[in-house]
Design a protein around this motif. Sequence first.
Motif, PDB file in Angstrom:
ATOM      1  N   GLN A   4       0.862  -1.242  -0.058  1.00  0.00           N
ATOM      2  CA  GLN A   4       0.080   0.021  -0.030  1.00  0.00           C
ATOM      3  C   GLN A   4       0.992   1.240  -0.077  1.00  0.00           C
ATOM      4  N   TRP A  17       0.963   5.185   1.359  1.00  0.00           N
ATOM      5  CA  TRP A  17       0.401   6.263   2.101  1.00  0.00           C
ATOM      6  C   TRP A  17       0.866   7.495   1.845  1.00  0.00           C
ATOM      7  N   VAL A  75      -3.615   4.831   0.623  1.00  0.00           N
ATOM      8  CA  VAL A  75      -4.314   5.852   1.720  1.00  0.00           C
ATOM      9  C   VAL A  75      -3.856   7.216   1.922  1.00  0.00           C
ATOM     10  N   HIS A 124      -3.066   9.741   4.026  1.00  0.00           N
ATOM     11  CA  HIS A 124      -2.611   9.673   5.412  1.00  0.00           C
ATOM     12  C   HIS A 124      -3.424  10.553   6.116  1.00  0.00           C
TER      13      HIS A 124
END
Length: 176
Positions: free
Chosen positions: A7, A9, A31, A33
Motif C-alpha cells: 500500500q 500512504w 491511503v 494519510h
Amino acid sequence: RGLRVDQVWIGHPQGHELLLEEARRCGVPVVVHPSIHPGRNDGSLVLHAQSPWGSVLFTGDIEAAAEADPHPAATVLKVPHHGSRTSSSDALLDRVQPVLAVLPVGPNYYGHPHDEVLDRYARRGIDLVRTDEGTVTVRLDAHGLSVGQAGVWTRRAITPNTTMAKTASTRLIPWL
C-alpha cells in the motif's frame, strides 16, 4: 525489481500524481494519510521495505510532527532529516527500535547532525553509520545484517522474519 508494495500512504497528493497513477495502475491501494503536515520536510516520502531477515525504514526529511505518525518497527532506520535537531524524536526511536541507523550527511550550513540527536541513538545502543565517512551498503540476508563502508564489511546477527521475500540490499550514497 523484486519489491512488493502492499500500500501507499500519502499526506499530500499534490505533486505526486505520477506515483499515485502508477500505484493505481498496479492495483496498490492508496491511503491518504490522516495527518496533515504542511511543511515540505514532513511531506517527504517514507518507505518501509521488508525482507525475510528484517526491514528498512526510509524516512526522507521528516521531522517531529511526521515522526509522530504510526511508523512500523524496522531493523535499519535511515536517520530522518540528516540528523537535524527537529528529527529522530525519542518517540520515533522507541517505536521503530532499529538495530542500525544510517545517517546520510555531508558538509552543510545547518550543523547536521546535531549532538543531541547522536546522543539519542547512543543512549539506546543503536549502531550508527554515516555517509560522510563513505558510501554505506546495507544487506539483510540469512546470515544477518551486513554493513559495508570504505571496503570493510561488518556483520551483525539478527533474528530472521521468514515470511518475507528472499533478500534485500540497498546502498546510500553520500549526500553532498
